[in-house]
Design an enzyme around this catalytic site. Structure first.
Site, PDB file in Angstrom:
ATOM      1  N   LYS A  23       0.832  -1.207   0.000  1.00 34.96           N
ATOM      2  CA  LYS A  23       0.000   0.000   0.000  1.00 34.96           C
ATOM      3  C   LYS A  23       0.864   1.254   0.000  1.00 34.96           C
ATOM      4  O   LYS A  23       0.669   2.173  -0.806  1.00 34.96           O
ATOM      5  CB  LYS A  23      -0.920  -0.013   1.215  1.00 34.96           C
ATOM      6  CG  LYS A  23      -1.854   1.193   1.289  1.00 34.96           C
ATOM      7  CD  LYS A  23      -2.784   1.060   2.503  1.00 34.96           C
ATOM      8  CE  LYS A  23      -3.739  -0.079   2.291  1.00 34.96           C
ATOM      9  NZ  LYS A  23      -4.258  -0.651   3.510  1.00 34.96           N
ATOM     10  N   ARG A  92      -3.624   2.867   8.521  1.00 36.04           N
ATOM     11  CA  ARG A  92      -3.949   1.618   7.820  1.00 36.04           C
ATOM     12  C   ARG A  92      -2.741   0.690   7.763  1.00 36.04           C
ATOM     13  O   ARG A  92      -1.598   1.138   7.694  1.00 36.04           O
ATOM     14  CB  ARG A  92      -4.397   1.908   6.380  1.00 36.04           C
ATOM     15  CG  ARG A  92      -5.646   2.772   6.240  1.00 36.04           C
ATOM     16  CD  ARG A  92      -5.872   3.120   4.777  1.00 36.04           C
ATOM     17  NE  ARG A  92      -7.019   3.984   4.577  1.00 36.04           N
ATOM     18  CZ  ARG A  92      -8.235   3.564   4.219  1.00 36.04           C
ATOM     19  NH1 ARG A  92      -8.445   2.277   4.041  1.00 36.04           N
ATOM     20  NH2 ARG A  92      -9.220   4.404   4.050  1.00 36.04           N
ATOM     21  N   SER A 803      13.546 -43.107 -15.098  1.00 34.78           N
ATOM     22  CA  SER A 803      12.285 -42.430 -14.813  1.00 34.78           C
ATOM     23  C   SER A 803      12.101 -42.439 -13.297  1.00 34.78           C
ATOM     24  O   SER A 803      12.159 -43.497 -12.668  1.00 34.78           O
ATOM     25  CB  SER A 803      11.103 -43.120 -15.485  1.00 34.78           C
ATOM     26  OG  SER A 803       9.916 -42.388 -15.242  1.00 34.78           O
ATOM     27  N   GLY A 805      10.220 -42.510 -10.050  1.00 32.24           N
ATOM     28  CA  GLY A 805       8.916 -42.813  -9.453  1.00 32.24           C
ATOM     29  C   GLY A 805       8.824 -42.107  -8.115  1.00 32.24           C
ATOM     30  O   GLY A 805       9.168 -42.666  -7.067  1.00 32.24           O
TER      31      GLY A 805
END
Length: 922
Positions: A23, A92, A803, A805
């Protein structure tokens, strides 16, 4: 250089968001742009962090604040808390990352009894007392800690006494009476009253905003959004401007584009004679932003001009809060606006088309989670409808059907054309036929990576797991909720896998036009409207499932960004699939091959007993022949669907007990027959004895994967012969089959060497028998054990590809069973903060991820150019994909419904690694 504790708006800029909060940084930026921003300053996050550490404001802060207020007095020509035109301020919060509504605000600080009485004599008394009642209420709640219900009660009593519906209808007398009631209630509840020293109001309000950083709701929000607790909040102190001075004043919230649809037109709400809180709290009905053109045409023109300036400057959707005070426009805040998933895609594509951002920036402004939400069907839930039970949103989508309580019934009813919902306490491999037959699955136990969740996601079935308020009684054919409601077999239910809710009755389903419109070829499988795959024509025109105009806009945007993701991706996307329809659907959605064909999935259901016979009966040649014949048919269909693309076939991997009968069940059956005097079949005791011989205390770490294939090589032979025969047959037809074989659960290179030699011998002999000179399939290894990852250099000497797993690699690294952990303690770990996220859902980068990195480095050092893939559940998770792409894998392989998500994320990963971020333009 000392970090400043306070920065005037005129001295900051948007790049200072870490120090000034979002802000404060954006107010400074708007000030630099010359927009009409009230004067103010920001107390920095450094001051907040010191306050949170010590419980006190930094010593020098009070002097800095007094000096800044004096500067405000000079620039505004007003005096703080004094005079006929006093300076009042708002206090704020403003964190680095937007946390809307989570922290505190106090308005009209500086107003006192004496000042209110003085102003009421000289100005509109209603306006004065309206401001004072706001201050008392906000200060009471935020600083003194009075419960909101106290103010609600007081307000209701005063409204009733004056016969009005809202505070906006109270006259000055009523508002003054409300202030008195508030003040008495404050003292009664807290023992304190509103300070009559403006400086005391200001300093205590600053402290309260600092403290609100650690409020329960702020902590919960940060935990959900992944915002660090250490950042702290800045505090903006700004000259008050008033939208509540009469009919030519008001407040509003607006966006430079529509945040729900992405439409390129300003969108927002406005409320006459109101302050900002009135717009967002719903106490009064707002009007569309366009009405401001009639009410205050000059302010409206200026606002549209400022919105255009901000959007071009920030190059993104801008969310703006504004006030009109006596026809004069003030800009109170801007930030990059939040948006719906649909709007995110539309805006990103449109802004790239307009040249406002690059194609790369557009790609990183959307993500896989947003796309996944667009791919699933959802219910049109009537207003006021409450779910029967809620659980974990394990597999998104919307499915309605009749309740069933076992797999066989699900299969039978589905075969009769009925949509069914399978209820189970938990699922196992034996339930796979029922899961496939069901529209949706509901389990009382299990988490987001339980068997039910993983299988359901893999097959695109809607699923809700971990429904703790549900008791499933298979024998009674019903499920009971803790509130006493009963779901009986045949009852209609609706399962919302996106929200994790189960409803009574059949709710209307709205299919996803995005999912149906994504396929890029005509080779698609029959769509399942209840899982978000109903077909939609190009831009939604001329189909039986007509999409709206906006659906077509969203679809075009998704297609555009997916196409760019494909261009930028350094990693391919494959699919986990065992059937030709799945393969064809995934290929149409962009899959570039099959990364995981699980042979065990091809042997469940009625085929399961074939494996049992092979294991328990040494003379089961007919069972082996049947396995090979079935595999041949399956592989022919699968390779045909993936013609020209790789198909990785993993040999049998699951624990052996999933294919064998439960010895306890067999023993109970023998005992029952003996007790009733019935004849016990001769085969039953021997079957029980054989099953007991194979029983294991810990099947997950027992005879499975390469170990089972070593003990029963005939299972390897059947699948390898079938795969080579299928490829040879298709090649003879002129097709280009590309089969590969993957060996699972390898822990040592000697295992791989023996398995590889055997596979190649069988493959070469099969080719000779067929009179073919086709080369044997490539042989790779699945990395799913820590030892395999650590000895990857040894394995790479023999394996032609790896690969990962990651499901089993996570289980074996963490030393916890996926299903058991989720059912017992993993949820508690997550909610208590012991784990930031479920490691079975998002890859654990520190542990499992480090093993992946080690295996990649060692494997490629031993075999440069080694192909690397990932085929665990994490290959479809957006956060995990980004990490895995950075590890250097060649492809990820996921369930069919997640192929578009993976395509998007692998493209985003490349762009993000090159340093383009979604916030670069903000």
């Amino acid at each position: 250089m000392t970090t400043p504790l306070l920065v005037p708006f005129s001295h900051g800029e948007r790049g200072m968001a870490d120090l000034l909060g979002g802000k404060g940084a954006n107010l400074a930026e708007m000030t630099r742009l010359g927009l009409p921003v009230p004067h103010g300053f920001t107390i920095t996050t450094e001051a907040c962090r010191e306050y949170l550490r010590t419980g006190h404001r930094p010593e020098e802060l009070d002097g800095l604040v007094r000096g800044a207020v004096v500067a405000l007095e000079r620039s505004t020509g007003r005096t703080f808390g004094e005079g006929d035109q006093p300076l009042l301020v708002s206090v704020r919060s403003g964190a680095r990352f937007s946390m809307p509504g989570m922290m505190e605000t106090v308005l009209d600080v500086g107003l006192t009894d004496a000042l209110a009485e003085r102003l009421a004599q000289r100005q509109d008394p209603r306006f004065v007392w309206d401001c004072y009642r706001r201050l008392v209420e906000m200060y009471g709640r935020t600083v003194l800690g009075a419960p909101a219900t106290v103010f609600d009660t007081m307000r209701s009593e005063v409204l009733a006494a004056h016969d009005v519906a809202s505070a906006a209808e109270l006259d000055a007398t009523g508002l003054r009476a409300l202030v008195r009631r508030y003040r008495r209630a404050l003292v009664a509840e807290t023992g304190e009253d509103l300070p009559q020293d403006p400086w005391a109001q200001l300093t205590s309000s600053i402290d309260a905003v600092f403290s609100s950083w650690n409020s329960p709701r702020a902590r919960l929000y940060r935990s959900h959004e992944g915002i660090p607790d250490t950042l702290g909040t800045a505090v903006t102190v700004m000259q008050m401007v008033y939208g509540n001075t009469g009919p030519h004043s008001g407040s509003g919230v607006c966006f430079s584009r529509n945040p729900a649809t992405g439409d390129a037109a300003p969108y927002g709400d406005y409320l006459t004679d109101a302050q900002g809180e009135d717009v967002v709290n719903g106490s009064r009905a707002t009007v569309p932003l366009a009405r401001l053109a009639d009410l205050e045409p000059t302010a409206h023109r200026e606002l549209l001009s400022h919105l255009s300036t901000l959007e071009k400057h920030y190059r993104d959707l801008c969310d703006v809060e504004f006030t009109v005070e006596d026809s004069r426009l003030w800009m109170l805040q801007t930030r990059v606006g939040k948006r719906s998933p649909a709007a995110a895609f539309v805006m990103a594509a449109d802004m790239a088309e307009e040249g406002l951002i690059t194609e790369d920036e557009a790609l990183v402004r959307v993500d896989g989670n947003q796309l996944e939400s667009l791919l699933h069907a959802r219910f049109d839930v009537p207003e006021g409808t409450s779910p029967l039970v809620t659980g974990l949103p394990a597999s998104p989508g919307a499915g309605a059907g009749t309740a069933v309580f076992d797999s066989a019934t699900a299969v039978a009813r589905r075969a009769a054309g009925e949509d069914v919902v399978l209820f189970r306490t938990e699922t196992s491999a034996e339930d796979l036929p029922g899961i496939l037959a069901a529209i949706a699955v509901v389990t009382a136990r299990g988490g987001l990576a339980s068997h039910a969740a993983v299988v359901a996601r893999g097959f695109g079935r809607t699923c809700v797991t971990g429904v703790s308020d549900l008791v499933v009684d298979e024998d009674a054919r019903e499920a009971r909720t803790t509130s006493g409601q009963v779901v009986r077999e045949g009852d209609l239910v609706s399962v919302d896998g996106t929200a994790g809710a189960v409803y009574a009755g059949a709710l209307a389903v709205r299919p996803s036009p995005v999912a149906g419109g994504l396929p890029t070829s005509d080779t698609t499988s029959p769509a399942l409207s209840t899982t978000g795959t109903a077909p939609v024509g190009d831009e939604g025109a001329g189909t039986t499932s007509q999409a709206t105009t906006h659906d077509g806009v969203v679809l075009r945007a998704v297609r555009r960004l997916l196409a760019h993701a494909d261009q930028r991706a350094a990693v391919k996307v494959r699919v986990n699939a065992e059937t030709a329809p799945e393969a064809a659907e995934a290929r149409a959605a962009g899959a570039t091959g099959i990364g995981l064909c699980r042979t065990e999935h091809m042997l469940l259901g009625e085929r399961r007993e074939l494996v049992e016979r092979v294991v328990l009966d040494s003379h089961a040649d007919d069972a082996l022949a049947r396995i090979e014949a079935l595999a041949l048919d399956d592989f022919v269909d699968l390779l045909r669907a993936m013609d020209g693309l790789p198909v990785v076939v993993r040999l049998l991997d699951p624990p052996l007990h999933e294919f064998l009968p439960d010895p306890t069940d067999l023993a109970v059956e023998v005992a029952r027959l003996e007790a009733t005097g019935a004849v016990v079949p001769d085969a039953l005791p021997s079957r029980l004895e054989a099953t007991r011989r194979w029983a294991e205390a810990n099947p997950m770490l027992g005879l499975r994967g390469v170990r089972l294939l070593t003990v029963h090589p005939e299972l390897v032979d059947a699948h390898v012969r079938a795969l080579v025969t299928a490829a040879t047959r298709l090649a003879a037809e002129g097709l280009d089959p590309r089969p590969e074989v993957m060996v699972p659960l390898v822990s040592d290179v000697a295992e791989l060497a023996a398995a590889r030699e055997h596979i190649l011998e069988v493959a070469e002999q099969t080719s000779r028998d067929l009179g073919s000179d086709r080369p044997a399939p490539r042989v790779g290894v699945m990395i799913e054990l820590p030892r395999a990852a650590l000895t990857a250099d040894d394995l790479a000497g023999l394996a032609e590809f790896f690969s990962f797993g990651t499901n089993d690699l996570t289980q074996t690294t963490w030393g916890m069973s996926r299903d058991d952990a989720q059912a017992s303690f993993l949820t508690s770990y997550a909610t208590s903060g012991l784990l930031p996220e479920d490691p079975f859902v998002t890859l654990d980068q520190r542990g499992v991820g480090e093993l992946v990195r080690i295996a990649v480095d060692r494997g490629r050092a031993a075999r440069p150019g080694l192909e690397l893939g990932v085929c665990g559940e994490h290959a479809g998770d957006p956060a995990s994909i980004r990490f895995l792409t950075g590890c250097g894998v060649d492809y990820v392989s996921c369930s069919p419904p997640r192929v578009p998500v993976a395509r998007l994320e692998v493209g985003r990963a490349t762009v993000l690694q090159e340093g383009v971020s979604a916030s670069d333009s903000r």
